[in-house]
Motif scaffolding. Sequence first.
Motif, PDB file in Angstrom:
ATOM      1  N   GLY A 148     -65.710 -33.423 -69.422  1.00 50.90           N
ATOM      2  CA  GLY A 148     -67.221 -33.486 -69.689  1.00 50.90           C
ATOM      3  C   GLY A 148     -68.487 -32.391 -69.503  1.00 50.90           C
ATOM      4  N   LEU A 149     -68.548 -31.550 -70.111  1.00 50.83           N
ATOM      5  CA  LEU A 149     -68.830 -30.608 -71.529  1.00 50.83           C
ATOM      6  C   LEU A 149     -69.588 -31.631 -72.601  1.00 50.83           C
ATOM      7  N   ALA A 150     -68.552 -31.968 -73.155  1.00 51.54           N
ATOM      8  CA  ALA A 150     -68.676 -32.801 -74.532  1.00 51.54           C
ATOM      9  C   ALA A 150     -69.377 -34.146 -73.946  1.00 51.54           C
TER      10      ALA A 150
ATOM     11  N   THR B 149     -72.217 -34.201 -69.236  1.00 48.98           N
ATOM     12  CA  THR B 149     -72.349 -34.454 -67.836  1.00 48.98           C
ATOM     13  C   THR B 149     -73.273 -33.987 -67.187  1.00 48.98           C
ATOM     14  N   PRO B 150     -74.594 -34.444 -66.039  1.00 53.28           N
ATOM     15  CA  PRO B 150     -75.480 -33.803 -66.103  1.00 53.28           C
ATOM     16  C   PRO B 150     -75.240 -33.253 -64.756  1.00 53.28           C
ATOM     17  N   GLU B 151     -76.022 -32.411 -64.204  1.00 54.98           N
ATOM     18  CA  GLU B 151     -75.658 -31.382 -63.344  1.00 54.98           C
ATOM     19  C   GLU B 151     -75.873 -32.185 -61.975  1.00 54.98           C
TER      20      GLU B 151
ATOM     21  N   SER C 143     -73.101 -41.034 -60.928  1.00 52.25           N
ATOM     22  CA  SER C 143     -73.576 -40.981 -62.373  1.00 52.25           C
ATOM     23  C   SER C 143     -72.173 -41.452 -63.388  1.00 52.25           C
ATOM     24  N   TRP C 144     -72.113 -42.214 -63.810  1.00 57.33           N
ATOM     25  CA  TRP C 144     -71.181 -43.094 -64.174  1.00 57.33           C
ATOM     26  C   TRP C 144     -70.527 -42.343 -65.260  1.00 57.33           C
ATOM     27  N   ARG C 145     -70.912 -40.971 -65.995  1.00 57.03           N
ATOM     28  CA  ARG C 145     -70.132 -39.841 -66.524  1.00 57.03           C
ATOM     29  C   ARG C 145     -69.060 -39.199 -65.184  1.00 57.03           C
ATOM     30  N   HIS C 146     -69.724 -39.141 -64.503  1.00 61.00           N
ATOM     31  CA  HIS C 146     -68.275 -38.856 -63.393  1.00 61.00           C
ATOM     32  C   HIS C 146     -67.638 -39.937 -62.833  1.00 61.00           C
TER      33      HIS C 146
END
Length: 251
Positions: free
Chosen positions: A121-123, A126-128, A198-201
């Motif tokens: 997620g850091l890489a 990923t937004p807050e 969120s697509w990243r989540h």
Amino acid sequence: MSGFESMPGPEPSAPPARYPFWGYQDLALFASLAVPSLLLAFGLVQAVILISGVRPEGKAVPLLAGQFLGYGFMFLSLYGLLKLRYGRPFWSSLGWVRPRAGLWIGVFGGPVLALLVASLGLALQTPEIEMPIKDLLTDRFSIALVALFATTLGPLCEELAFRGFLLPLVSRSLGRAAGVLIAAMPFAILHAPQYSWSWRHILLIALAGTVFGWMRLWSRSTIAATLMHAGYNLTFFSAYLFQGKDLPTKW
């Protein structure tokens, strides 16, 4: 006529029973009962609150009580389906059996997976996200209740549904890899509203669901997958509490 009577040969062994024995009609029925079960459950909880006149502090108690009751309705219907239509046991049919391998990997793999997902997620930067969970953590009792639900009933019901019921059916039709991936998709979508879609989540949750599915197939047990899921949730929840963000000042 010969004095020797021909002896009957060995009876052919019965073909192994197909697993899973349920089909896509059963899956559609179970899925169609999810929303009505939850609506009925939340309606009953609100009715009890109105009739009793007891209004619990915060949102955690009525929300989790509704989810608990809704899951109960859903799995009661699944229990009836497996028992009445097929005459099969509920727990073992959904893979709730002693793992043939990987029990300890299930226990310790959850925290390791959580750390890997957090690193990814850091890489991905990923937004807050404004987490709805903060509205539930208003006091010590609510925090304890949410923690208990997130590490027991939540993982249990999700693993029984996605890795116990859905995954074997898709794996039988499309193969194990497809089964693992496809079972991870609705699992991720179920949690998407919590993260504002969120697509990243969603991607990270799908990755976790994929690992839970792999654990289910490798161990041949939803117990191992549930233990991994519980450890995963516990690690993230503990990290959330440790940060102390959005928590009540006195708890």
